[in-house]
Design an enzyme around this catalytic site. Sequence first.
Site, mmCIF file in Angstrom:
data_model
loop_
_atom_site.group_PDB
_atom_site.id
_atom_site.type_symbol
_atom_site.label_atom_id
_atom_site.label_comp_id
_atom_site.label_asym_id
_atom_site.label_seq_id
_atom_site.Cartn_x
_atom_site.Cartn_y
_atom_site.Cartn_z
ATOM 1 N N SER A 56 0.866 -1.180 0.000
ATOM 2 C CA SER A 56 0.000 0.000 0.000
ATOM 3 C C SER A 56 0.900 1.226 0.000
ATOM 4 O O SER A 56 2.106 1.115 0.262
ATOM 5 C CB SER A 56 -0.832 -0.047 1.290
ATOM 6 O OG SER A 56 -1.266 1.224 1.678
ATOM 7 N N TYR B 2 -0.930 -1.097 10.388
ATOM 8 C CA TYR B 2 -1.019 -1.368 8.943
ATOM 9 C C TYR B 2 0.270 -0.914 8.243
ATOM 10 O O TYR B 2 0.819 -1.630 7.410
ATOM 11 C CB TYR B 2 -2.232 -0.622 8.384
ATOM 12 C CG TYR B 2 -2.584 -0.942 6.943
ATOM 13 C CD1 TYR B 2 -2.986 -2.225 6.564
ATOM 14 C CD2 TYR B 2 -2.558 0.053 5.972
ATOM 15 C CE1 TYR B 2 -3.340 -2.500 5.247
ATOM 16 C CE2 TYR B 2 -2.917 -0.216 4.656
ATOM 17 C CZ TYR B 2 -3.313 -1.500 4.294
ATOM 18 O OH TYR B 2 -3.663 -1.770 2.994
#
Length: 276
Positions: free
Chosen positions: A142, A155
Amino acid sequence: MARDFKDKVVVITGAASGLGYSLCKRFAQAGAKVAGLDKDAAGLKALAEELGGMGASVNTFLCDVTDEAVVNDTINQIIDNIGDIYVLINNAGVSHVSLFKETRAFVLKRVIDISLFGTIYCTKAAIDSIIKTQGTVIGIASVAGYAPLAGRTGYAAAKHGMAGFLNTLRTEVDRDGVKVLLVFATYIKTNLAKNNLSADGTPMRQERPTSGNVLMPDEAAESIFNAAAQEERQLLLGETAQASWDLYHSDPQTYEQIMLSLNEYVFNSTADDGDS
Ligand SMILES: NC(=O)c1ccc[n+]([C@@H]2O[C@H](COP(=O)([O-])OP(=O)(O)OC[C@H]3O[C@@H](n4cnc5c(N)ncnc54)[C@H](O)[C@@H]3O)[C@@H](O)[C@H]2O)c1
């Protein structure tokens, strides 16, 4: 010459929803033997029905990628019954939206276990087979895999970890003919936001604001398929991913200011301190 996936075994984790589901469809359309792994039995059933209906070769496996023994057993079953693995796509993931000071440690661990240890377990189980086929290992990271994202410390740790792991693995297996592709994705319209965990680990079940262009999962899968076929090392998926990469690496403080202005809502959390 582009890589051809016809009759090749392609293993995709997080196959029951969103990007993983679309990746299964795209590789199936190219004639691959798709093995879809997920912990969501209902989603796997829908995948098997849809791809089976297209006449594709698809096998699904109920597999929690955080369970090393189950991962080893699943990958061995795939190798024994379908064949050596040509592509492994480490796609299963979950995020959280909560400030670090408010988040229970087990929530951060869960997020890291899925994206990072899930990737490590699957890759470890499959690597000898992938070396035999001179195949490809793919990781779906990401923008939070190379730059900060407020409210997602777990994350970001998971995706930065995945990037470090796969970039280093590439340097070891390149001489074996194995390719490694890291995908740094921007917003894709999937169930990820609904599955986000809150500070106490409960799923949020609601959409969150997004910034920049939002990709559809089929569109994202097409770009990843093409990057794998072209043996690319890195894919900055979506305009925001490319612009963020350029700005973060040239002017990190300006990047942080913009990122914070777009994510101010994470500071308005009503979560308690997580001790209850
Ligand atoms: N959607 C986005 O905006 C976006 C942006 C950048 C990166 N990504 C990454 O893309 C990947 C796919 O996510 P998505 O957006 O399709 O979300 P999604 O929630 O629609 O799909 C994720 C899938 O992973 C599965 N999964 C979760 N934990 C698992 C586990 N322990 N074992 C096996 N399967 C598990 C879920 O059941 C689900 O089917 C994730 O790694 C995510 O971090 C998504």
